[in-house]
Design a protein around this motif. Structure first.
Motif, PDB file in Angstrom:
ATOM      1  N   ASP A   2       0.854  -1.204   0.000  1.00 46.89           N
ATOM      2  CA  ASP A   2       0.000   0.000   0.000  1.00 46.89           C
ATOM      3  C   ASP A   2       0.881   1.243   0.000  1.00 46.89           C
ATOM      4  O   ASP A   2       1.926   1.265   0.658  1.00 46.89           O
ATOM      5  CB  ASP A   2      -0.888   0.010   1.254  1.00 46.89           C
ATOM      6  CG  ASP A   2      -1.808   1.212   1.272  1.00 46.89           C
ATOM      7  OD1 ASP A   2      -2.727   1.265   0.437  1.00 46.89           O
ATOM      8  OD2 ASP A   2      -1.595   2.118   2.105  1.00 46.89           O
TER       9      ASP A   2
ATOM     10  N   GLU B 296       1.014   5.630   0.392  1.00 52.15           N
ATOM     11  CA  GLU B 296       0.379   6.906   0.752  1.00 52.15           C
ATOM     12  C   GLU B 296       1.174   8.002   0.068  1.00 52.15           C
ATOM     13  O   GLU B 296       2.364   7.835  -0.219  1.00 52.15           O
ATOM     14  CB  GLU B 296       0.357   7.134   2.270  1.00 52.15           C
ATOM     15  CG  GLU B 296      -0.423   6.102   3.043  1.00 52.15           C
ATOM     16  CD  GLU B 296      -1.889   5.999   2.633  1.00 52.15           C
ATOM     17  OE1 GLU B 296      -2.459   7.019   2.205  1.00 52.15           O
ATOM     18  OE2 GLU B 296      -2.449   4.893   2.710  1.00 52.15           O
TER      19      GLU B 296
ATOM     20  N   GLN C 181       0.401  14.064  -7.022  1.00 53.40           N
ATOM     21  CA  GLN C 181       0.615  13.098  -5.939  1.00 53.40           C
ATOM     22  C   GLN C 181       2.084  12.690  -5.902  1.00 53.40           C
ATOM     23  O   GLN C 181       2.612  12.195  -6.899  1.00 53.40           O
ATOM     24  CB  GLN C 181      -0.265  11.884  -6.162  1.00 53.40           C
ATOM     25  CG  GLN C 181      -1.735  12.226  -6.123  1.00 53.40           C
ATOM     26  CD  GLN C 181      -2.566  11.113  -5.535  1.00 53.40           C
ATOM     27  OE1 GLN C 181      -2.102  10.004  -5.341  1.00 53.40           O
ATOM     28  NE2 GLN C 181      -3.806  11.410  -5.240  1.00 53.40           N
TER      29      GLN C 181
ATOM     30  N   SER D 291      -6.988  -1.712  -5.151  1.00 55.89           N
ATOM     31  CA  SER D 291      -7.264  -0.573  -6.051  1.00 55.89           C
ATOM     32  C   SER D 291      -6.116  -0.458  -7.048  1.00 55.89           C
ATOM     33  O   SER D 291      -5.043  -1.047  -6.835  1.00 55.89           O
ATOM     34  CB  SER D 291      -7.441   0.768  -5.331  1.00 55.89           C
ATOM     35  OG  SER D 291      -6.203   1.411  -5.162  1.00 55.89           O
ATOM     36  N   ASN D 292      -6.333   0.334  -8.083  1.00 57.84           N
ATOM     37  CA  ASN D 292      -5.284   0.449  -9.105  1.00 57.84           C
ATOM     38  C   ASN D 292      -4.310   1.585  -8.789  1.00 57.84           C
ATOM     39  O   ASN D 292      -3.484   1.941  -9.606  1.00 57.84           O
ATOM     40  CB  ASN D 292      -5.909   0.662 -10.500  1.00 57.84           C
ATOM     41  CG  ASN D 292      -6.722   1.947 -10.548  1.00 57.84           C
ATOM     42  OD1 ASN D 292      -6.740   2.711  -9.570  1.00 57.84           O
ATOM     43  ND2 ASN D 292      -7.390   2.198 -11.656  1.00 57.84           N
ATOM     44  N   TYR D 293      -4.408   2.143  -7.590  1.00 59.53           N
ATOM     45  CA  TYR D 293      -3.590   3.313  -7.251  1.00 59.53           C
ATOM     46  C   TYR D 293      -2.090   2.984  -7.281  1.00 59.53           C
ATOM     47  O   TYR D 293      -1.282   3.760  -7.793  1.00 59.53           O
ATOM     48  CB  TYR D 293      -4.001   3.850  -5.875  1.00 59.53           C
ATOM     49  CG  TYR D 293      -3.117   4.960  -5.406  1.00 59.53           C
ATOM     50  CD1 TYR D 293      -3.109   6.177  -6.074  1.00 59.53           C
ATOM     51  CD2 TYR D 293      -2.259   4.800  -4.319  1.00 59.53           C
ATOM     52  CE1 TYR D 293      -2.274   7.195  -5.675  1.00 59.53           C
ATOM     53  CE2 TYR D 293      -1.424   5.812  -3.915  1.00 59.53           C
ATOM     54  CZ  TYR D 293      -1.431   7.009  -4.585  1.00 59.53           C
ATOM     55  OH  TYR D 293      -0.599   8.013  -4.201  1.00 59.53           O
ATOM     56  N   GLU D 294      -1.731   1.830  -6.735  1.00 61.87           N
ATOM     57  CA  GLU D 294      -0.307   1.484  -6.657  1.00 61.87           C
ATOM     58  C   GLU D 294       0.278   1.306  -8.072  1.00 61.87           C
ATOM     59  O   GLU D 294       1.380   1.785  -8.357  1.00 61.87           O
ATOM     60  CB  GLU D 294      -0.102   0.222  -5.813  1.00 61.87           C
ATOM     61  CG  GLU D 294      -0.110   0.471  -4.298  1.00 61.87           C
ATOM     62  CD  GLU D 294      -1.458   0.882  -3.771  1.00 61.87           C
ATOM     63  OE1 GLU D 294      -2.480   0.539  -4.424  1.00 61.87           O
ATOM     64  OE2 GLU D 294      -1.526   1.565  -2.723  1.00 61.87           O
TER      65      GLU D 294
ATOM     66  N   THR E 178      -0.812   2.649 -10.863  1.00 64.81           N
ATOM     67  CA  THR E 178      -0.754   3.978 -11.489  1.00 64.81           C
ATOM     68  C   THR E 178       0.451   4.758 -10.981  1.00 64.81           C
ATOM     69  O   THR E 178       1.173   5.404 -11.745  1.00 64.81           O
ATOM     70  CB  THR E 178      -2.048   4.756 -11.176  1.00 64.81           C
ATOM     71  OG1 THR E 178      -3.151   3.949 -11.555  1.00 64.81           O
ATOM     72  CG2 THR E 178      -2.114   6.069 -11.910  1.00 64.81           C
ATOM     73  N   THR E 179       0.672   4.685  -9.682  1.00 65.52           N
ATOM     74  CA  THR E 179       1.808   5.412  -9.087  1.00 65.52           C
ATOM     75  C   THR E 179       3.133   4.867  -9.606  1.00 65.52           C
ATOM     76  O   THR E 179       4.043   5.634  -9.958  1.00 65.52           O
ATOM     77  CB  THR E 179       1.763   5.291  -7.545  1.00 65.52           C
ATOM     78  OG1 THR E 179       0.511   5.785  -7.096  1.00 65.52           O
ATOM     79  CG2 THR E 179       2.885   6.077  -6.879  1.00 65.52           C
TER      80      THR E 179
ATOM     81  N   ASP F 169      -4.667  -7.226  -8.161  1.00 67.79           N
ATOM     82  CA  ASP F 169      -5.560  -6.295  -7.463  1.00 67.79           C
ATOM     83  C   ASP F 169      -6.715  -7.062  -6.812  1.00 67.79           C
ATOM     84  O   ASP F 169      -7.507  -7.709  -7.501  1.00 67.79           O
ATOM     85  CB  ASP F 169      -6.086  -5.256  -8.470  1.00 67.79           C
ATOM     86  CG  ASP F 169      -6.811  -4.107  -7.786  1.00 67.79           C
ATOM     87  OD1 ASP F 169      -7.083  -4.230  -6.575  1.00 67.79           O
ATOM     88  OD2 ASP F 169      -7.104  -3.107  -8.464  1.00 67.79           O
TER      89      ASP F 169
END
Ligand code: SF4
Length: 479
Positions: free
Chosen positions: A287, A289, A306, A357-360, A362-363, A387
């Motif tokens: 995860d 942040e 971000q 989620s797809n956040y990781e 994308t980051t 995911d």
């Protein structure tokens, strides 16, 4: 006489009942986050004031009468080009203008918003201040709302002229709000039914008071992603999931939810076990942040970009062993290189990387583009990602999800007794603000360490939650 502010005026403009409730101590509204977004607003306000240099500030800590007197003294002094925190009173409502700029024929009320765009709610903020100022006798010739320009990229020193977009706001009357405020001391609550005013221009914090019991066990409001479906059901006069016709068009997850709510038990799809089994060991639950400063702090960054500052990784081995690794950038500097270096070292080259989620992904892709020297390592991490969110969404439902598949909703539903309630920071937005607060140089060591612990605990909870959710689902699916 109690002193009313802009928030009271705007609440009364939105709904007379809200104005009344706001003055009833026993009726509680939604609680604000532990680490509010104030730090970011300070940075935006200071940058906006540098666009209107040479101004004189009216100190906020002074009594209202003193602030009013100082404001008028500055208004009458033509040598003062702008007044910061100018204070006005009319009809018992006291408001403060972040910037009051002297212009031909009068003054312009200027407010800056920590946002990449502005809407009706922001425009009302400025219009309300201007309306009170005008009624107190100040000639207002303009209302300007500044918001961040998302296209701006910082190169060297901050360019306040390019950082903001200026929007001219039309004049508005708040005479209706004055009448509503006058009625707020009546003994009985105004008989106003919930409607479109409850979410316009802002979500009203008294929703649960005005709509008690709306979310019953069989309520259609418990269906996931139900915006358009709810509208259709309302038109059909259906509020109970048991009345939904079998042939009504719904997404698979909405259909699973209807089954789960109707039977009062969790839904487990046949595809759950194979989807969960499609992993390589060890399992690395990951995860991130990030901070997203409204005012870019570092070279090459834009408003609200971000910047990942923290990661947590729980590693589960096939023999049941669990390890934990983490990283938290604690300096006021661009964290991306240190973030990537530590992550690549910890993730190794084996095992699936499980996220929620797809956040990781994308980051990691955006870091890959920014730091080409790490391209192949980051590409390798992206290719190992599994995911969990779509797996849960496509194959599982529990009545306690209340329509949400967020990890905060999923953890207590699937693993009773586990949640985020004990954490000082319990959501990503608060974590982003807390990080910006932690790097402030004037912070005491004690507060800095407190925030650091809270951030580490929050990120670690996310990865531990993923691990427990997967374990519980594997067991339920017979894996
Ligand atoms: S929830 Fe709706 S009806 Fe109730 S006070 Fe708020 S705006 Fe008014």
């Amino acid at each position: 006489m109690d002193v009313l502010g802009r928030a009271d005026l705007l609440a009364a403009h939105q709904c007379e009942r809200r104005a009344w409730l706001q003055h009833q101590p026993p009726v509680s509204a939604a609680t604000p986050p532990i680490y509010p977004r104030a730090d970011d607003r300070d940075a935006v306000r200071d940058a906006a004031r540098r666009r209107y240099p040479g101004g004189t500030r009216v100190p906020n800590h002074l009594p209202v009468a003193e602030r009013l007197a100082q404001t008028w003294a500055h208004l009458n002094d033509v040598r003062v080009p702008s007044i910061y925190d100018a204070t006005f009173e009319s009809g018992g409502v006291v408001v403060r203008a972040a910037i009051l700029a002297r212009a031909a024929g009068g003054f312009v009320v200027v407010e800056a918003r920590s946002a990449n765009s502005v809407g009706e709610a922001h425009e009302l903020d400025v219009a309300a201040v201007a309306w009170v100022a005008e009624r107190s006798g100040v000639p207002i010739v303009g209302r300007v709302l500044l918001h961040m320009d998302s296209e701006y990229v910082r190169t060297g020193a901050l360019d306040e002229a390019a950082l903001f977009v200026a929007v001219n706001v039309p004049a508005r009357s708040f005479a209706d709000a004055e009448a509503a405020l006058a009625a707020r001391t009546r003994p009985t609550e105004p008989d106003i039914a919930p409607g479109s005013q409850c979410s316009r221009p802002r979500e009203c914090p008294f929703r649960s008071h005005c709509t008690p019991g709306e979310i019953g066990a069989y309520s259609v409001a418990r269906l996931p992603r139900a915006g358009r479906l709810l509208q259709e059901l309302r038109e059909l006069g259906i509020s109970d999931v048991r009345q939904i016709p079998a042939d009504l068009r719904m997404s698979p997850s909405q259909r699973h939810a209807v089954w789960s709510l109707t039977h009062g038990q969790e839904y487990l799809g046949q595809g759950l076990a194979p989807a969960l089994a499609n992993v390589g060991w060890p399992l690395r639950f990951l995860d991130f942040e990030a901070c997203q400063p409204a005012v870019p702090r570092w070279e090459g960054t834009s408003p609200f970009q971000q910047i990942p500052t923290q990661w947590s990784m729980h590693v589960q081995h096939r023999d049941g062993r669990i390890e934990h690794a983490e990283f938290l950038h604690t300096e006021d500097s661009d964290s991306r290189a240190a973030f990537v270096q530590s992550l690549v070292a910890a993730a190794g080259t084996e095992g699936s990387i499980l996220v929620y989620s797809n956040y990781e992904a994308t980051t990691l892709r955006s870091l890959r583009d920014r730091l080409p020297e790490w391209w192949s390592d980051l590409e390798g991490l992206v290719n190992r990602i599994v995911d969990l969110l779509p797996i849960v969404r496509d194959h599982y439902y529990h009545p306690d999800l209340h329509g949400s598949f967020s990890i905060k909703a999923t953890l207590p539903a699937i693993c009773p007794g586990l949640d985020y309630a004990d954490l000082a920071i319990a959501d990503g937005a608060s974590a982003a603000q807390a990080w910006l607060r932690m790097i402030r140089p004037e912070l005491s060591t004690e507060e800095r360490l407190g925030i650091r612990s809270a951030l580490l605990a929050y990120c670690a909870r996310d990865t531990f939650a993923m691990l427990r959710i997967r374990d519980a689902l594997v067991a339920r699916a017979g894996g």
